[in-house]
Design a protein around this motif. Structure first.
Motif, PDB file in Angstrom:
ATOM      1  N   PRO A   1       1.493  34.104  36.496  1.00  0.00           N
ATOM      2  CA  PRO A   1       0.111  33.604  36.572  1.00  0.00           C
ATOM      3  C   PRO A   1      -0.124  32.539  37.639  1.00  0.00           C
ATOM      4  CG  PRO A   1       1.193  32.847  34.546  1.00  0.00           C
ATOM      5  CD  PRO A   1       2.132  33.812  35.221  1.00  0.00           C
ATOM      6  N   ALA A   2       0.916  31.875  38.128  1.00  0.00           N
ATOM      7  CA  ALA A   2       0.738  30.853  39.162  1.00  0.00           C
ATOM      8  C   ALA A   2       0.483  31.471  40.532  1.00  0.00           C
ATOM      9  CB  ALA A   2       1.957  29.935  39.229  1.00  0.00           C
ATOM     10  N   LEU A   3       0.786  32.744  40.689  1.00  0.00           N
ATOM     11  CA  LEU A   3       0.585  33.392  41.983  1.00  0.00           C
ATOM     12  C   LEU A   3      -0.888  33.805  42.082  1.00  0.00           C
ATOM     13  CD1 LEU A   3       2.494  34.176  44.358  1.00  0.00           C
ATOM     14  CD2 LEU A   3       2.149  36.511  43.601  1.00  0.00           C
ATOM     15  N   THR A   4      -1.640  33.097  42.908  1.00  0.00           N
ATOM     16  CA  THR A   4      -3.073  33.345  43.048  1.00  0.00           C
ATOM     17  C   THR A   4      -3.467  33.244  44.514  1.00  0.00           C
ATOM     18  OG1 THR A   4      -3.547  30.993  42.708  1.00  0.00           O
ATOM     19  CG2 THR A   4      -3.614  32.414  40.745  1.00  0.00           C
TER      20      THR A   4
ATOM     21  N   ALA B   1       7.286  27.509  37.872  1.00  0.00           N
ATOM     22  CA  ALA B   1       7.523  27.852  39.284  1.00  0.00           C
ATOM     23  C   ALA B   1       6.217  27.744  40.068  1.00  0.00           C
ATOM     24  CB  ALA B   1       8.103  29.253  39.402  1.00  0.00           C
ATOM     25  N   PRO B   2       6.205  26.946  41.132  1.00  0.00           N
ATOM     26  CA  PRO B   2       4.978  26.802  41.923  1.00  0.00           C
ATOM     27  C   PRO B   2       4.726  28.010  42.824  1.00  0.00           C
ATOM     28  CG  PRO B   2       6.706  25.364  42.778  1.00  0.00           C
ATOM     29  CD  PRO B   2       7.263  26.047  41.569  1.00  0.00           C
ATOM     30  N   THR B   3       3.493  28.171  43.203  1.00  0.00           N
ATOM     31  CA  THR B   3       3.058  29.312  44.011  1.00  0.00           C
ATOM     32  C   THR B   3       3.855  29.457  45.301  1.00  0.00           C
ATOM     33  OG1 THR B   3       0.835  29.114  43.109  1.00  0.00           O
ATOM     34  CG2 THR B   3       1.056  30.344  45.149  1.00  0.00           C
ATOM     35  N   ASP B   4       4.066  28.358  46.017  1.00  0.00           N
ATOM     36  CA  ASP B   4       4.774  28.461  47.294  1.00  0.00           C
ATOM     37  C   ASP B   4       6.214  28.934  47.109  1.00  0.00           C
ATOM     38  OD1 ASP B   4       5.214  25.775  46.169  1.00  0.00           O
ATOM     39  OD2 ASP B   4       6.321  25.374  48.002  1.00  0.00           O
ATOM     40  N   LEU B   5       6.828  28.531  46.009  1.00  0.00           N
ATOM     41  CA  LEU B   5       8.194  28.979  45.742  1.00  0.00           C
ATOM     42  C   LEU B   5       8.217  30.465  45.414  1.00  0.00           C
ATOM     43  CD1 LEU B   5      11.188  28.533  45.329  1.00  0.00           C
ATOM     44  CD2 LEU B   5      10.682  27.689  43.019  1.00  0.00           C
ATOM     45  N   LEU B   6       7.262  30.916  44.618  1.00  0.00           N
ATOM     46  CA  LEU B   6       7.182  32.344  44.299  1.00  0.00           C
ATOM     47  C   LEU B   6       6.978  33.165  45.569  1.00  0.00           C
ATOM     48  CD1 LEU B   6       4.956  32.054  41.119  1.00  0.00           C
ATOM     49  CD2 LEU B   6       7.389  32.644  41.175  1.00  0.00           C
ATOM     50  N   SER B   7       6.136  32.675  46.468  1.00  0.00           N
ATOM     51  CA  SER B   7       5.912  33.379  47.740  1.00  0.00           C
ATOM     52  C   SER B   7       7.188  33.470  48.553  1.00  0.00           C
ATOM     53  CB  SER B   7       4.835  32.667  48.561  1.00  0.00           C
ATOM     54  OG  SER B   7       3.588  32.811  47.954  1.00  0.00           O
TER      55      SER B   7
ATOM     56  N   ALA C   1      -1.793  45.798  39.755  1.00  0.00           N
ATOM     57  CA  ALA C   1      -2.965  46.520  39.259  1.00  0.00           C
ATOM     58  C   ALA C   1      -3.520  45.897  37.978  1.00  0.00           C
ATOM     59  CB  ALA C   1      -2.628  47.995  39.035  1.00  0.00           C
ATOM     60  N   ARG C   2      -2.696  45.183  37.250  1.00  0.00           N
ATOM     61  CA  ARG C   2      -3.145  44.506  36.023  1.00  0.00           C
ATOM     62  C   ARG C   2      -3.887  43.202  36.324  1.00  0.00           C
ATOM     63  NH1 ARG C   2       2.537  45.904  33.576  1.00  0.00           N
ATOM     64  NH2 ARG C   2       1.986  47.822  32.482  1.00  0.00           N
ATOM     65  N   ARG C   3      -3.832  42.738  37.564  1.00  0.00           N
ATOM     66  CA  ARG C   3      -4.414  41.447  37.952  1.00  0.00           C
ATOM     67  C   ARG C   3      -5.904  41.616  38.275  1.00  0.00           C
ATOM     68  NH1 ARG C   3      -0.326  37.477  39.327  1.00  0.00           N
ATOM     69  NH2 ARG C   3      -2.182  36.168  39.431  1.00  0.00           N
ATOM     70  N   PRO C   4      -6.781  41.053  37.459  1.00  0.00           N
ATOM     71  CA  PRO C   4      -8.219  41.212  37.707  1.00  0.00           C
ATOM     72  C   PRO C   4      -8.711  40.525  38.984  1.00  0.00           C
ATOM     73  CG  PRO C   4      -7.847  39.778  35.807  1.00  0.00           C
ATOM     74  CD  PRO C   4      -6.509  40.314  36.235  1.00  0.00           C
TER      75      PRO C   4
END
Length: 157
Positions: free
Chosen positions: A88-91, A59-65, A120-123
């Protein structure tokens, strides 16, 4: 469909034209790595398919958004946000946008606590910003404890 659950002899794009029920949509969302197919499936009204897409590594970032803004029921919405927060693709800007969206949902009283904990788990996200989420209207003492535990378990700590 053949015995494997796939439509015989069809690629995923062609399979889009042969979907009959939610189970077909779900199966295609689980197996495809084609962003075009995932985008087409996300246009549907099946929240369980949106959730499968949010678990799909392709799944690409724009789709997740765009999925993060879909609404169904509070439970489905919160679970979808949790899955998207963990993807992990959401950055970058998309991840920051999800923090803002989760903040709005907290203030609305939707309690997207699972998404807050995944964030909160995302560094990549600052500790200050995540602690801020725990102090917004709609956050609970239990959520603040869960944020602290998730932050302590991060690899950057």
């Amino acid at each position: 469909m053949d015995g494997s659950g796939e439509i015989s002899g069809m690629d995923d794009v062609e399979a889009l034209e042969h979907l009959h029920h939610g189970g077909d949509y779900r199966e295609l969302a689980e197996r495809t790595t084609n962003p075009y197919v995932l985008r087409q499936l996300a246009r549907g009204e099946y929240p369980f398919v949106w959730q499968v897409i949010a678990r799909n590594a392709a799944a690409p970032t724009d789709l997740l958004s765009s999925l993060s803004r879909r609404r169904n029921t509070t439970w489905n919405d919160n679970y979808l946000l949790q899955l998207i927060a963990a993807h992990p693709a959401l950055t970058g800007e998309a991840l920051d946008g999800l923090v803002d969206l989760v903040a709005v949902r907290l203030r609305e009283g939707d309690r997207p606590y699972g998404a807050v904990v995944e964030l909160a788990r995302r560094p990549e996200l600052s500790i200050e910003r995540l602690n801020w989420l725990g102090h917004l209207p709609g956050a609970s003492t239990n959520l603040r404890r869960r944020i602290i535990r998730a932050l302590a378990a991060r690899p950057d700590r």
